[in-house]
Structures are given as C-alpha cells and as structure tokens.
Design a protein around this motif. Structure first.
Motif, PDB file in Angstrom:
ATOM      1  N   ARG B  29      47.234  34.979  27.791  1.00 52.29           N
ATOM      2  CA  ARG B  29      47.125  34.967  29.221  1.00 52.29           C
ATOM      3  C   ARG B  29      45.598  35.473  29.712  1.00 52.29           C
ATOM      4  NH1 ARG B  29      48.614  33.473  34.353  1.00 52.29           N
ATOM      5  NH2 ARG B  29      46.714  31.990  34.283  1.00 52.29           N
ATOM      6  N   ILE B  30      45.781  36.953  29.404  1.00 48.85           N
ATOM      7  CA  ILE B  30      44.673  37.863  29.761  1.00 48.85           C
ATOM      8  C   ILE B  30      43.350  37.159  29.282  1.00 48.85           C
ATOM      9  CG2 ILE B  30      43.651  39.979  29.767  1.00 48.85           C
ATOM     10  CD1 ILE B  30      46.695  41.033  29.510  1.00 48.85           C
ATOM     11  N   LEU B  31      43.240  36.661  28.003  1.00 46.84           N
ATOM     12  CA  LEU B  31      41.962  36.041  27.623  1.00 46.84           C
ATOM     13  C   LEU B  31      41.654  34.793  28.380  1.00 46.84           C
ATOM     14  CD1 LEU B  31      39.727  36.796  25.546  1.00 46.84           C
ATOM     15  CD2 LEU B  31      41.132  35.707  23.886  1.00 46.84           C
ATOM     16  N   GLN B  32      42.677  34.243  28.799  1.00 47.04           N
ATOM     17  CA  GLN B  32      42.473  32.912  29.597  1.00 47.04           C
ATOM     18  C   GLN B  32      42.156  33.194  31.044  1.00 47.04           C
ATOM     19  OE1 GLN B  32      46.094  30.409  30.323  1.00 47.04           O
ATOM     20  NE2 GLN B  32      44.834  29.087  31.541  1.00 47.04           N
ATOM     21  N   LEU B  33      42.606  34.132  31.503  1.00 45.77           N
ATOM     22  CA  LEU B  33      41.969  34.451  32.811  1.00 45.77           C
ATOM     23  C   LEU B  33      40.635  35.064  32.779  1.00 45.77           C
ATOM     24  CD1 LEU B  33      44.902  37.108  33.876  1.00 45.77           C
ATOM     25  CD2 LEU B  33      44.301  34.873  34.906  1.00 45.77           C
ATOM     26  N   PHE B  34      39.986  35.478  31.742  1.00 48.81           N
ATOM     27  CA  PHE B  34      38.713  35.813  31.535  1.00 48.81           C
ATOM     28  C   PHE B  34      37.893  34.537  31.474  1.00 48.81           C
ATOM     29  CE2 PHE B  34      39.834  40.047  30.463  1.00 48.81           C
ATOM     30  CZ  PHE B  34      38.875  40.768  31.269  1.00 48.81           C
ATOM     31  N   LEU B  35      38.626  33.555  30.561  1.00 42.88           N
ATOM     32  CA  LEU B  35      37.756  32.245  30.500  1.00 42.88           C
ATOM     33  C   LEU B  35      37.482  31.540  31.700  1.00 42.88           C
ATOM     34  CD1 LEU B  35      39.041  31.685  26.961  1.00 42.88           C
ATOM     35  CD2 LEU B  35      36.600  32.023  27.395  1.00 42.88           C
ATOM     36  N   GLU B  36      38.799  31.310  32.476  1.00 36.35           N
ATOM     37  CA  GLU B  36      38.694  30.698  33.434  1.00 36.35           C
ATOM     38  C   GLU B  36      38.101  31.096  34.919  1.00 36.35           C
ATOM     39  OE1 GLU B  36      43.188  31.215  35.038  1.00 36.35           O
ATOM     40  OE2 GLU B  36      42.906  29.760  33.782  1.00 36.35           O
ATOM     41  N   GLN B  37      37.234  32.315  34.708  1.00 35.36           N
ATOM     42  CA  GLN B  37      36.657  32.942  35.845  1.00 35.36           C
ATOM     43  C   GLN B  37      35.436  33.306  35.570  1.00 35.36           C
ATOM     44  OE1 GLN B  37      36.544  36.356  37.165  1.00 35.36           O
ATOM     45  NE2 GLN B  37      36.641  35.537  39.196  1.00 35.36           N
ATOM     46  N   PRO B  38      34.459  33.331  36.648  1.00 39.04           N
ATOM     47  CA  PRO B  38      33.063  33.376  36.338  1.00 39.04           C
ATOM     48  C   PRO B  38      32.634  35.078  36.365  1.00 39.04           C
ATOM     49  CG  PRO B  38      33.251  32.706  38.616  1.00 39.04           C
ATOM     50  CD  PRO B  38      34.497  32.505  38.053  1.00 39.04           C
ATOM     51  N   GLY B  39      33.507  35.813  37.317  1.00 41.60           N
ATOM     52  CA  GLY B  39      33.369  37.249  37.502  1.00 41.60           C
ATOM     53  C   GLY B  39      33.974  38.061  36.546  1.00 41.60           C
ATOM     54  N   ALA B  40      33.826  39.356  36.600  1.00 41.36           N
ATOM     55  CA  ALA B  40      34.552  40.521  36.131  1.00 41.36           C
ATOM     56  C   ALA B  40      35.863  40.637  36.626  1.00 41.36           C
ATOM     57  CB  ALA B  40      33.767  41.865  35.998  1.00 41.36           C
ATOM     58  N   LEU B  41      36.874  41.161  35.808  1.00 41.43           N
ATOM     59  CA  LEU B  41      38.026  41.470  36.432  1.00 41.43           C
ATOM     60  C   LEU B  41      38.569  42.955  36.042  1.00 41.43           C
ATOM     61  CD1 LEU B  41      39.825  38.162  34.793  1.00 41.43           C
ATOM     62  CD2 LEU B  41      39.558  38.809  37.292  1.00 41.43           C
ATOM     63  N   SER B  42      39.138  43.579  37.072  1.00 42.74           N
ATOM     64  CA  SER B  42      39.727  44.925  36.988  1.00 42.74           C
ATOM     65  C   SER B  42      41.374  44.763  36.494  1.00 42.74           C
ATOM     66  CB  SER B  42      39.585  45.601  38.230  1.00 42.74           C
ATOM     67  OG  SER B  42      40.571  45.019  39.088  1.00 42.74           O
ATOM     68  N   HIS B  43      41.710  45.866  35.921  1.00 44.89           N
ATOM     69  CA  HIS B  43      43.205  46.077  35.400  1.00 44.89           C
ATOM     70  C   HIS B  43      43.968  45.425  36.761  1.00 44.89           C
ATOM     71  CE1 HIS B  43      47.143  47.770  35.526  1.00 44.89           C
ATOM     72  NE2 HIS B  43      47.046  47.559  34.275  1.00 44.89           N
ATOM     73  N   GLY B  44      43.722  45.832  38.008  1.00 43.07           N
ATOM     74  CA  GLY B  44      44.554  45.565  39.153  1.00 43.07           C
ATOM     75  C   GLY B  44      44.310  43.980  39.441  1.00 43.07           C
ATOM     76  N   ASP B  45      43.262  43.403  39.212  1.00 40.58           N
ATOM     77  CA  ASP B  45      43.038  41.702  39.157  1.00 40.58           C
ATOM     78  C   ASP B  45      43.905  40.913  38.442  1.00 40.58           C
ATOM     79  OD1 ASP B  45      40.946  42.283  41.163  1.00 40.58           O
ATOM     80  OD2 ASP B  45      39.530  42.385  39.591  1.00 40.58           O
ATOM     81  N   ILE B  46      43.887  41.540  37.142  1.00 35.67           N
ATOM     82  CA  ILE B  46      44.618  40.737  36.067  1.00 35.67           C
ATOM     83  C   ILE B  46      46.253  41.194  36.442  1.00 35.67           C
ATOM     84  CG2 ILE B  46      45.243  41.129  33.610  1.00 35.67           C
ATOM     85  CD1 ILE B  46      42.254  41.911  33.229  1.00 35.67           C
ATOM     86  N   GLU B  47      46.609  42.111  36.741  1.00 32.98           N
ATOM     87  CA  GLU B  47      48.119  42.311  37.264  1.00 32.98           C
ATOM     88  C   GLU B  47      48.441  41.283  38.313  1.00 32.98           C
ATOM     89  OE1 GLU B  47      48.629  46.481  37.990  1.00 32.98           O
ATOM     90  OE2 GLU B  47      50.853  46.223  37.976  1.00 32.98           O
ATOM     91  N   LYS B  48      47.600  41.214  39.335  1.00 35.94           N
ATOM     92  CA  LYS B  48      47.875  40.328  40.485  1.00 35.94           C
ATOM     93  C   LYS B  48      47.997  38.844  39.795  1.00 35.94           C
ATOM     94  CE  LYS B  48      45.595  43.036  43.872  1.00 35.94           C
ATOM     95  NZ  LYS B  48      44.395  43.459  43.553  1.00 35.94           N
ATOM     96  N   ARG B  49      46.801  38.323  39.142  1.00 33.74           N
ATOM     97  CA  ARG B  49      46.746  37.056  38.780  1.00 33.74           C
ATOM     98  C   ARG B  49      47.890  36.802  37.641  1.00 33.74           C
ATOM     99  NH1 ARG B  49      40.496  35.649  39.599  1.00 33.74           N
ATOM    100  NH2 ARG B  49      40.147  37.239  40.960  1.00 33.74           N
ATOM    101  N   ALA B  50      48.203  37.538  36.772  1.00 36.70           N
ATOM    102  CA  ALA B  50      49.305  37.300  35.914  1.00 36.70           C
ATOM    103  C   ALA B  50      50.563  37.219  36.509  1.00 36.70           C
ATOM    104  CB  ALA B  50      49.411  38.321  34.800  1.00 36.70           C
ATOM    105  N   GLY B  51      50.642  37.604  37.975  1.00 37.14           N
ATOM    106  CA  GLY B  51      52.058  37.513  38.537  1.00 37.14           C
ATOM    107  C   GLY B  51      53.177  38.350  38.210  1.00 37.14           C
TER     108      GLY B  51
END
Ligand SMILES: [Mn+2]
Ligand SMILES: [Mn+2]
Ligand SMILES: [Zn+2]
Ligand SMILES: [Zn+2]
Lengths: 150, 150
Positions: B29-51
DNA sequence: AGATTTTTGCAACTATGTTGCTATTTCGGT
DNA sequence: ACCGAAATAGCAACATAGTTGCAAAAATCT
C-alpha cells in the motif's frame, strides 16, 4: 566560557535595542550563546546550554522573535531539528536575504554558514519560479579535517 | 483513486521482490501511494492516506526499510517533517546516488523531485570536503503557475 | 502443511513544537 | 525613583514526530 562579560553584555543589549526589542534575560543569554559559538544551534542545544534557566516555550518564542526581526535565520535539516544561526547585516525586520550555503559536518555534527560560498543560479524547467534557494553540503569540516591530520 | 488495480498490484509486488523484501499489505500500500502521486510524502501524509489501515510504527519502519533498500530517499525540510520520494534506478541496497534538486511549492505546499535539474558543483573553501549536496528551491510550481493564469 | 523467519501492532516512552492564560518584568512618562 | 500600560515569561495542556521492546500474526522456506 564566562557567563557574560561586561563587553558582550553591552553588545547583546545594543543588538536588541537596535531592533527595538525589550531587553530581557532570556533574549540576552540566547543571543550571547549565538555570539560565542561558530556553528548553528538547535532549540535543544540552547536548552542544554542555558542549563534550564528558561522555560522551553520562552526559548521557542525568543527564537521566533529573532527570526522575525532578522537577527537569526533557520537552516533546514534531514534530522528534524531546525537549526538557527546569526544573520549578517543584510537582514532586518520582516525580511531575510541570504546567499550563502550551509555545511553539515558528518564528524562533529555541527552546521556552519559558509558566508564566502555564494549560492549559484539554478535554472528550472519552464513554469517554475524561484523565491529562495537553500543549499546544504554534507562532508567533513575544516576543524575536523585538521584534527584528523595530526 | 482505486485501492489497487491488478496492474499496480503486480508492479509493487515486483518492486518488493526485486529487493528481496517480504510482500506485505503495508509495504504494498505504501509503495502504491508513492507510485500514484507526483510529489513527496511525509510520514503524516501516508498515515492520512492509508486511512488508519496501519499502525504508525509500521509506517515508520516501512519507510526506513525502503530508504535502506534504495527504494525511496529523504528530503530535508524547514518545517520538521521529513519527506520521502521514490528513487530512480541508480539507487539500491545500502546506497543512494542522487544528483537532482528538490522543489518546494509555496502554493500547494508539495515537494517535487526535479530529476532533470542536476545539482551544480559547489566549490568549498580549503579544508572542507563534500560527501553530498542537497539543493532545495522554494517557489511556485508548474501546476500552480498554470492554475493562476486561468 | 509445518517449521522458521520476518513483520506487525501495541504499549510505553522521548523529543519537538504550539496555544491560552496568568504572573512577572520591562519601559516610557512623571 | 515610582507608576501604569504593554510586553514578556512561565505554566499547563495539548499536538505531532519518532523510538524501542516484546508478543502475536504473517510471510517465506522446505
Ligand atoms: Mn546561514
Ligand atoms: Mn528526490
Ligand atoms: Zn566538523
Ligand atoms: Zn504548487
């Protein structure tokens, strides 16, 4: 390291008055810490060096005030601890103008402003505009290189 | 934004296997989040997006593992939130080799890798050596510039 | 499928940063 | 030197960021 000589006492007081800031113990001491130290300081560094003399919140607010007035500037980092260093003359109330790079030593872990190294122009792709450029170089600093050679 | 198509599912699985990493839900899931997103992600971003799908600690450890294996790299910041972005081919297990700069947009607050902008050589004073150079440019990004022109 | 290894989630903890409120200090005017 | 207004400091409480040890769950190997 003396607590505060008459000379530095006067110097920090003058610096604060020049910015029309109230002269308080915390502001004097924190400014003094920056003057008697070559590298940049994090909030934690200052807390340690002040020896519990001031509340954590006071230190945060003092640093923010100094940044706002152009007395110090922030240096980004990869270890989640913002560092602060004295500004030279060009900065003032509400504005910063820096063209120097920052150096992070992997040996002594200190961060230095290299005022003599000017940030180069970075040409960006069409559509991007530049407000500010920050350059962080990581390596071994002068002092640590000399120490190694002994 | 789909949870995971068959294609991306396969892609992230392959990426993980190539690094001889166990294929787990969180890593996929985390790798997928990086692939489907053009910008960089912080730990907090990932936490939110992973719901809330994964524990905070799992996210920290997954990010660290990905950094160690050369799948992602860190980007320093002035706001105390390290950001992460995918590495291109050159990086691998235990080593990173990056020569691109990073762009922080003041409008959309996103951070981007500008792979096409190569970091210039920085000449340092005598006694300093260079391990790594990090360049952060702040300004307005392509998308935000176009949006403004409307 | 079962044993082994790896990873996850939880709890507990530290560090870093912010905000609201009240007490204290600073400063300008007398 | 003293007083009142304004600025600042300290406290409490909270929010976010990151770490470690350990047992349960899962992924991998054979
Ligand atoms: Mn500097
Ligand atoms: Mn990058
Ligand atoms: Zn050094
Ligand atoms: Zn933007």
């Amino acid at each position: 390291m003396p607590r505060a000589t008459a000379a530095t006492e006067k110097k920090v007081t003058d610096l604060l008055k020049r910015q029309t800031l109230s002269v308080t113990e915390s502001r004097k001491r924190i400014l003094q810490l920056f003057l008697e130290q070559p590298g940049a300081l994090s909030h934690g560094d200052i807390e340690k060096r002040a020896g519990g003399m001031f509340d954590r919140v006071t230190i945060y607010r003092t640093l923010q005030t100094f940044v706002d007035r152009g007395l110090i500037h922030t240096i980004p980092s990869a270890d989640n601890a913002i560092r602060y260093a004295l500004c030279k003359d060009e900065c003032g109330d509400g504005h910063h103008r820096h063209e120097h790079i920052h150096f992070v030593c992997t040996e002594c872990e200190q961060t230095f402003c290299l005022d003599e190294v000017v940030t180069p122009v970075i040409r960006l792709p069409k559509g991007y505009s530049t407000d500010q450029i920050e350059i962080l170089v990581q390596g071994k600093c002068k002092q640590c290189t000399v120490a190694e050679r002994r």
